[in-house]
Scaffold this motif. Structure first.
Motif, PDB file in Angstrom:
ATOM      1  N   ARG A  70       0.648  -0.858   0.054  1.00 43.76           N
ATOM      2  CA  ARG A  70       0.020   0.034  -0.398  1.00 43.76           C
ATOM      3  C   ARG A  70       0.752   1.376  -0.440  1.00 43.76           C
ATOM      4  NH1 ARG A  70      -3.546  -1.251  -2.118  1.00 43.76           N
ATOM      5  NH2 ARG A  70      -4.761   0.005  -2.233  1.00 43.76           N
ATOM      6  N   ALA A  71       0.467   2.561  -0.928  1.00 41.37           N
ATOM      7  CA  ALA A  71       1.271   3.380  -1.187  1.00 41.37           C
ATOM      8  C   ALA A  71       1.257   4.280  -0.169  1.00 41.37           C
ATOM      9  CB  ALA A  71       0.929   4.638  -2.082  1.00 41.37           C
ATOM     10  N   THR A  72       0.224   3.950   1.388  1.00 40.93           N
ATOM     11  CA  THR A  72      -0.454   4.961   2.555  1.00 40.93           C
ATOM     12  C   THR A  72      -0.565   4.303   3.465  1.00 40.93           C
ATOM     13  OG1 THR A  72      -2.301   6.280   3.494  1.00 40.93           O
ATOM     14  CG2 THR A  72      -2.779   4.058   1.787  1.00 40.93           C
ATOM     15  N   PRO A  73       0.199   5.651   5.054  1.00 38.77           N
ATOM     16  CA  PRO A  73       0.169   4.076   5.856  1.00 38.77           C
ATOM     17  C   PRO A  73      -1.316   3.576   6.322  1.00 38.77           C
ATOM     18  CG  PRO A  73       0.716   6.956   6.043  1.00 38.77           C
ATOM     19  CD  PRO A  73       1.050   6.091   4.816  1.00 38.77           C
ATOM     20  N   ARG A  74      -2.183   4.357   6.182  1.00 40.12           N
ATOM     21  CA  ARG A  74      -3.455   4.400   6.654  1.00 40.12           C
ATOM     22  C   ARG A  74      -3.970   2.867   6.340  1.00 40.12           C
ATOM     23  NH1 ARG A  74      -3.773   8.009  10.231  1.00 40.12           N
ATOM     24  NH2 ARG A  74      -3.555  10.495   9.280  1.00 40.12           N
ATOM     25  N   GLN A  75      -4.149   2.476   5.186  1.00 40.20           N
ATOM     26  CA  GLN A  75      -3.823   1.088   4.829  1.00 40.20           C
ATOM     27  C   GLN A  75      -3.287   0.093   4.953  1.00 40.20           C
ATOM     28  OE1 GLN A  75      -5.136   1.448   0.492  1.00 40.20           O
ATOM     29  NE2 GLN A  75      -6.980   2.878   1.049  1.00 40.20           N
ATOM     30  N   SER A  76      -2.189   0.234   5.671  1.00 47.45           N
ATOM     31  CA  SER A  76      -0.303  -0.900   6.054  1.00 47.45           C
ATOM     32  C   SER A  76      -1.070  -1.349   7.601  1.00 47.45           C
ATOM     33  CB  SER A  76       0.127  -0.189   5.394  1.00 47.45           C
ATOM     34  OG  SER A  76       0.528   0.805   4.664  1.00 47.45           O
ATOM     35  N   ASP A  77      -0.364  -2.531   7.538  1.00 43.80           N
ATOM     36  CA  ASP A  77      -0.178  -3.150   8.564  1.00 43.80           C
ATOM     37  C   ASP A  77       1.326  -3.369   8.553  1.00 43.80           C
ATOM     38  OD1 ASP A  77      -3.247  -3.866   8.233  1.00 43.80           O
ATOM     39  OD2 ASP A  77      -2.403  -5.542   7.065  1.00 43.80           O
ATOM     40  N   LEU A  78       1.882  -3.294   7.820  1.00 41.03           N
ATOM     41  CA  LEU A  78       3.793  -3.791   8.138  1.00 41.03           C
ATOM     42  C   LEU A  78       4.646  -2.209   7.782  1.00 41.03           C
ATOM     43  CD1 LEU A  78       5.242  -5.654   8.570  1.00 41.03           C
ATOM     44  CD2 LEU A  78       5.127  -6.874   7.051  1.00 41.03           C
ATOM     45  N   MET A  79       4.892  -2.262   8.726  1.00 39.67           N
ATOM     46  CA  MET A  79       5.908  -1.308   8.309  1.00 39.67           C
ATOM     47  C   MET A  79       7.744  -2.253   7.598  1.00 39.67           C
ATOM     48  SD  MET A  79       7.871   2.022   9.469  1.00 39.67           S
ATOM     49  CE  MET A  79       6.778   3.293   9.319  1.00 39.67           C
ATOM     50  N   ILE A  80       8.130  -2.694   6.541  1.00 40.02           N
ATOM     51  CA  ILE A  80       9.575  -2.964   6.638  1.00 40.02           C
ATOM     52  C   ILE A  80      10.662  -1.667   6.402  1.00 40.02           C
ATOM     53  CG2 ILE A  80      10.646  -5.036   5.161  1.00 40.02           C
ATOM     54  CD1 ILE A  80       8.555  -5.989   3.953  1.00 40.02           C
ATOM     55  N   VAL A  81      11.871  -1.604   7.589  1.00 42.28           N
ATOM     56  CA  VAL A  81      12.284  -0.728   7.270  1.00 42.28           C
ATOM     57  C   VAL A  81      13.451  -1.234   6.753  1.00 42.28           C
ATOM     58  CG1 VAL A  81      13.494   1.197   8.798  1.00 42.28           C
ATOM     59  CG2 VAL A  81      11.631   0.271   9.282  1.00 42.28           C
ATOM     60  N   SER A  82      13.918  -1.098   5.515  1.00 41.67           N
ATOM     61  CA  SER A  82      14.764  -1.555   4.755  1.00 41.67           C
ATOM     62  C   SER A  82      15.802  -0.669   3.587  1.00 41.67           C
ATOM     63  CB  SER A  82      14.352  -2.596   3.427  1.00 41.67           C
ATOM     64  OG  SER A  82      13.032  -1.445   2.550  1.00 41.67           O
ATOM     65  N   GLY A  83      16.415  -0.616   4.857  1.00 41.72           N
ATOM     66  CA  GLY A  83      17.937   0.029   4.049  1.00 41.72           C
ATOM     67  C   GLY A  83      18.121   1.321   5.236  1.00 41.72           C
ATOM     68  N   THR A  84      19.653   1.788   5.095  1.00 42.85           N
ATOM     69  CA  THR A  84      19.985   2.244   6.017  1.00 42.85           C
ATOM     70  C   THR A  84      18.987   3.967   6.139  1.00 42.85           C
ATOM     71  OG1 THR A  84      21.633   2.765   4.560  1.00 42.85           O
ATOM     72  CG2 THR A  84      22.233   4.460   6.057  1.00 42.85           C
ATOM     73  N   VAL A  85      18.631   4.069   7.605  1.00 44.69           N
ATOM     74  CA  VAL A  85      17.807   4.969   8.668  1.00 44.69           C
ATOM     75  C   VAL A  85      18.911   6.086   8.499  1.00 44.69           C
ATOM     76  CG1 VAL A  85      16.246   5.790  10.162  1.00 44.69           C
ATOM     77  CG2 VAL A  85      16.835   2.910   9.306  1.00 44.69           C
TER      78      VAL A  85
END
Ligand code: SF4
Length: 229
Positions: A70-85
């Protein structure tokens, strides 16, 4: 079973009956939740290439009900933090996390997201996203392979299978702000507002030390002047 009723011939204690009911509901909740988990479209660096690869036809995350990024956090259940923060990115990540509805999960993918990775000593990189949002699963590697990411997702599925709606935090009414995380302020450096008291005390202590050092210097100057006279 007794004919015509749903009563068992074997006596079941009342607390176990309740548990059977709750356990059944938990199973239904958890089954549906883990098999329709939609990740957020969110890639930070090279690890994102492997995440994209895991979503494509060869590895096919759709097998686990996860094909709908999903391109919006409102419809997302999972955040995959993939990379350098980077420090500049952290306020945005926390803001996106706060905008995701519960139940929500975070998977930290790769050495960078887990602990800074090869850029740990960099002036602009934080050493782990778990300093700012709660992480459910860590996937090691630089970068992790698509198989490793899928293993991490299955580990998350197992974790979800163990949850019970009787004690998950998002149904609790104790603290309505419990799931809202303070957004760090980006200035000359990143300031975590949860640490404001510590920062203030340290600033006062440093100022006190500076004043004491200035007073010492003034006294030394006076003594030197008297000696010279
Ligand atoms: S862990 Fe390695 S592959 Fe992943 S973002 Fe960091 S440097 Fe790139």
């Amino acid at each position: 079973m007794t004919a015509g009723t749903f009563e068992s011939d074997i006596p079941i204690p009342s607390e176990v009956k309740n548990n059977v009911f709750i356990t059944s509901l938990d199973k239904i909740y958890n089954w549906s939740r883990r098999n329709s988990m939609w990740p957020m479209t969110f890639g930070l660096a090279c690890c994102a290439i492997e995440m994209i690869c895991a979503a494509s036809s060869r590895y096919d995350m759709a097998r686990f009900g996860m094909e709908v990024f999903r391109a919006t956090p409102r419809q997302s259940d999972l955040m995959i933090v993939s990379g350098t923060v980077t420090k500049k990115m952290v306020p945005t990540i926390v803001r996106l996390y706060n905008q995701m509805p519960e139940p929500r999960y975070v998977l930290s993918m790769g050495a960078c997201a887990n602990g800074g990775g090869p850029f740990k000593e960099g002036y602009n990189v934080v050493d782990g996203i778990d300093k700012f949002v709660p992480v459910d699963v860590y996937v090691p590697g630089c970068p992790p392979t698509p198989q490793a990411l899928i293993y991490g997702l299955l580990t998350l599925h197992e974790k979800i299978s163990q949850q019970s709606f009787t004690n998950v935090p998002w149904y609790s009414k104790d603290d309505p702000m419990a799931g809202v995380f303070p957004i760090p302020v980006l200035g000359p450096d990143l300031v975590d507002l949860r640490q404001v008291d510590v920062i203030r005390q340290e600033a006062l202590r440093t100022q006190g030390l500076e004043r004491a050092a200035a007073a010492d210097a003034a006294v030394s100057e006076e003594i030197d002047a008297e000696v010279a006279a």
